[in-house]
Design a protein around this motif. Structure first.
Motif, mmCIF file in Angstrom:
data_model
loop_
_atom_site.group_PDB
_atom_site.id
_atom_site.type_symbol
_atom_site.label_atom_id
_atom_site.label_comp_id
_atom_site.label_asym_id
_atom_site.label_seq_id
_atom_site.Cartn_x
_atom_site.Cartn_y
_atom_site.Cartn_z
ATOM 1 N N ASN A 74 4.961 15.068 15.275
ATOM 2 C CA ASN A 74 4.774 14.038 14.258
ATOM 3 C C ASN A 74 3.322 13.560 14.332
ATOM 4 O OD1 ASN A 74 4.674 11.616 12.771
ATOM 5 N ND2 ASN A 74 6.876 11.281 13.086
ATOM 6 N N HIS A 75 2.511 14.052 13.392
ATOM 7 C CA HIS A 75 1.065 13.803 13.491
ATOM 8 C C HIS A 75 0.701 12.343 13.213
ATOM 9 C CE1 HIS A 75 1.082 14.011 9.110
ATOM 10 N NE2 HIS A 75 -0.197 13.748 9.070
ATOM 11 N N LYS A 76 1.581 11.621 12.530
ATOM 12 C CA LYS A 76 1.292 10.200 12.262
ATOM 13 C C LYS A 76 1.528 9.360 13.521
ATOM 14 C CE LYS A 76 2.872 10.898 7.658
ATOM 15 N NZ LYS A 76 4.118 10.733 6.883
ATOM 16 N N ALA A 77 2.652 9.631 14.179
ATOM 17 C CA ALA A 77 2.974 8.864 15.387
ATOM 18 C C ALA A 77 2.323 9.458 16.635
ATOM 19 C CB ALA A 77 4.491 8.806 15.563
ATOM 20 N N GLY A 78 1.860 10.716 16.523
ATOM 21 C CA GLY A 78 1.235 11.370 17.675
ATOM 22 C C GLY A 78 2.218 11.773 18.756
ATOM 23 N N LYS A 130 0.344 20.860 20.118
ATOM 24 C CA LYS A 130 0.773 20.468 21.468
ATOM 25 C C LYS A 130 2.121 21.084 21.824
ATOM 26 C CE LYS A 130 -1.901 16.263 21.134
ATOM 27 N NZ LYS A 130 -1.897 14.840 20.854
ATOM 28 N N ASN A 131 2.252 22.376 21.583
ATOM 29 C CA ASN A 131 3.449 23.164 21.908
ATOM 30 C C ASN A 131 4.667 22.926 21.008
ATOM 31 O OD1 ASN A 131 2.118 24.467 24.007
ATOM 32 N ND2 ASN A 131 2.573 22.771 25.399
ATOM 33 N N ALA A 132 4.549 22.091 19.990
ATOM 34 C CA ALA A 132 5.653 21.973 19.041
ATOM 35 C C ALA A 132 5.612 23.183 18.103
ATOM 36 C CB ALA A 132 5.516 20.686 18.239
ATOM 37 N N VAL A 133 6.774 23.520 17.495
ATOM 38 C CA VAL A 133 6.831 24.689 16.613
ATOM 39 C C VAL A 133 6.044 24.426 15.323
ATOM 40 C CG1 VAL A 133 8.369 26.194 15.291
ATOM 41 C CG2 VAL A 133 9.053 25.422 17.556
ATOM 42 N N VAL A 134 6.276 23.235 14.747
ATOM 43 C CA VAL A 134 5.576 22.869 13.503
ATOM 44 C C VAL A 134 5.109 21.418 13.606
ATOM 45 C CG1 VAL A 134 6.710 24.435 11.855
ATOM 46 C CG2 VAL A 134 7.824 22.279 12.468
ATOM 47 N N CYS A 135 4.209 21.042 12.691
ATOM 48 C CA CYS A 135 3.801 19.632 12.644
ATOM 49 C C CYS A 135 4.150 19.053 11.272
ATOM 50 C CB CYS A 135 2.301 19.499 12.929
ATOM 51 S SG CYS A 135 1.239 20.125 11.618
ATOM 52 N N THR A 136 3.962 17.746 11.129
ATOM 53 C CA THR A 136 4.355 17.071 9.888
ATOM 54 C C THR A 136 3.188 16.925 8.908
ATOM 55 O OG1 THR A 136 3.916 14.959 10.982
ATOM 56 C CG2 THR A 136 6.195 15.756 11.013
ATOM 57 N N ASN A 137 2.052 17.543 9.243
ATOM 58 C CA ASN A 137 0.884 17.459 8.369
ATOM 59 C C ASN A 137 0.932 18.601 7.342
ATOM 60 O OD1 ASN A 137 -1.576 17.289 7.163
ATOM 61 N ND2 ASN A 137 -2.783 17.398 9.059
ATOM 62 N N GLN A 142 3.935 21.871 6.994
ATOM 63 C CA GLN A 142 4.678 21.479 5.794
ATOM 64 C C GLN A 142 4.810 19.958 5.781
ATOM 65 O OE1 GLN A 142 7.760 24.810 4.819
ATOM 66 N NE2 GLN A 142 8.379 24.046 6.796
ATOM 67 N N GLU A 143 4.872 19.403 4.585
ATOM 68 C CA GLU A 143 5.108 17.963 4.431
ATOM 69 C C GLU A 143 6.467 17.624 5.031
ATOM 70 O OE1 GLU A 143 4.256 14.825 4.111
ATOM 71 O OE2 GLU A 143 3.537 14.836 2.047
ATOM 72 N N TYR A 144 6.557 16.478 5.686
ATOM 73 C CA TYR A 144 7.852 16.039 6.209
ATOM 74 C C TYR A 144 7.944 14.524 6.108
ATOM 75 C CZ TYR A 144 11.373 14.475 9.526
ATOM 76 O OH TYR A 144 12.443 13.833 10.100
ATOM 77 N N LYS A 145 9.064 14.037 5.549
ATOM 78 C CA LYS A 145 9.295 12.590 5.514
ATOM 79 C C LYS A 145 10.683 12.311 6.059
ATOM 80 C CE LYS A 145 6.095 10.773 2.161
ATOM 81 N NZ LYS A 145 5.460 11.792 1.305
ATOM 82 N N SER A 146 10.771 11.360 6.979
ATOM 83 C CA SER A 146 12.074 11.030 7.560
ATOM 84 C C SER A 146 12.942 10.320 6.516
ATOM 85 C CB SER A 146 11.890 10.125 8.781
ATOM 86 O OG SER A 146 11.398 8.864 8.337
ATOM 87 N N TYR A 147 14.242 10.231 6.803
ATOM 88 C CA TYR A 147 15.196 9.539 5.917
ATOM 89 C C TYR A 147 14.702 8.119 5.617
ATOM 90 C CZ TYR A 147 19.660 7.696 4.220
ATOM 91 O OH TYR A 147 20.630 7.110 3.457
ATOM 92 N N GLU A 148 14.270 7.422 6.656
ATOM 93 C CA GLU A 148 13.820 6.029 6.492
ATOM 94 C C GLU A 148 12.575 5.963 5.607
ATOM 95 O OE1 GLU A 148 14.650 7.369 9.489
ATOM 96 O OE2 GLU A 148 16.601 6.353 9.547
#
Ligand SMILES: [Zn+2]
Length: 349
Positions: A74-78, A130-137, A142-148
């Motif tokens: 999660n690139h916004k929360a780091g 940082k070893n994650a498969v994908v990021c939220t950027n 790909q774009e990603y937005k949580s339910y909230e």
């Protein structure tokens, strides 16, 4: 209201072309390449054949296992989060395609987004995650937005009407990905084609056997199908010089100094002569912020006019083309197999 003739022509085209696509899907690669040729011919001869044929619907939901968790950065929360892949896809689809699109186009997009994750799992990126498969950027993955996030941005009514639809598109294709020779493809996509998609190697310099130029006849409903950018001759020169300070170009002789030298198979500008330099259509697109690299140049008074077709890089699936196909009655797997040459759908879980 649509012209009844257009509707009739559409129906006839569908009846002729769907069996062609379905039948070629089971043939070898060399034969698949003729699919687009057939479609072109069918468009030209529409109205001549009127027999109707029943469409056979393929059920790709062959495996029903629990979906895996993936790590996303999660690139916004780091922070790195572990999340169920299907839940992650709800948040991707909401950001990557309008929820107003036809459900079949949304399903095609859901599978493309799922395939992207599986492709990244097999080909991990070396930086930025940082070893994650994908990021939220969206600029990186790909774009990603949580339910909230979606609820606070779009409101309750949107969630009821459209989040439900997004969920349906993801759920009804659970575990399905696009494969080429049994491997998850790099599922490139973009907003709007110019009537034809591009060969990947002509735009990104890397060749993929499934990212081939195909006709894309249904993009006409896109609000960005055509666009225009007008720049004064002096702004043209100033902007070019910002990127190429050593260029030799004169405002008195611009019409002779700017020449499109060739075009790629999908129609975008390949090489273009500007002054004493040879640039690419992609260079010009980026300097003048054009919607695509498929443009014509018009010289009018003191201005240079770019008449642009399509929106995006032009490689892979056209989202508005997919929407147009879905509206014509094509199913999600027909859309995917059409834009990604020689591919198959595979159910992973
Ligand atoms: Zn990323």
């Amino acid at each position: 209201m649509k012209n009844p003739l257009v509707i009739l022509a559409g129906l006839v085209f569908l009846c002729i072309s769907v069996p062609v696509i379905l039948s070629t899907a089971f043939y070898k690669d060399s034969e698949i390449s003729s699919t687009n040729e057939n479609i072109k011919i069918n468009i030209e001869t529409k109205g001549e054949k009127e027999e109707k044929q029943e469409k056979e619907v393929i059920n790709y939901e062959t495996i029903d296992e629990e979906s895996p968790n993936i790590s996303i950065y999660n690139h916004k929360a780091g922070v790195i989060e572990s999340i169920d892949i299907e839940t992650y896809l709800y948040g991707v689809l909401s950001g990557e395609m309008s929820a107003k699109f036809n459900i079949e186009a949304l399903k095609a997009q859901a599978i493309a987004a799922r395939t992207f994750v599986m492709n990244k799992k097999e080909n991990p990126v070396s930086s930025g995650h940082k070893n994650a498969v994908v990021c939220t950027n969206y600029k990186h993955c790909q774009e990603y937005k949580s339910y909230e996030e979606l609820k606070s941005t779009n409101g309750t009514q949107w969630m009821e009407e459209y989040y439900t639809k997004i969920k349906k598109a993801v759920d009804e294709t659970k575990g399905q990905i696009i494969v080429y020779e049994d491997k998850p493809i790099l599922p490139l996509y973009f907003s709007t084609s110019s009537g034809k998609t591009e060969n990947s190697e002509e735009v990104f310099s890397t060749q993929y056997p499934y990212l081939k130029s195909v006709e894309s006849p249904y993009d006409g409903q896109s609000p960005k199908y055509t666009s225009q950018v007008v720049v004064s001759k002096s702004d043209f020169i100033n902007n070019i010089k910002k990127s190429y300070p050593n260029i030799s170009i004169k405002s008195s002789n611009l019409k002779e100094d700017i020449k499109i030298l060739n075009r790629n198979e999908g129609g975008s500008v390949g090489k273009i002569k500007v002054g004493d330099k040879e640039l690419t259509g992609v260079n010009i697109r980026s300097i003048f912020n054009l919607n695509s690299a498929n443009f014509e140049i018009e010289f009018k008074n003191d201005n240079i006019i770019f008449n642009v077709k399509g929106y995006g890089h032009g490689v892979g699936m056209s989202q508005w083309g997919a929407e147009g196909m879905a509206e014509e009655g094509f199913l999600y797997y027909e859309i995917l197999k059409y834009y990604y040459t020689g591919t198959e759908i595979k159910d992973l879980y």
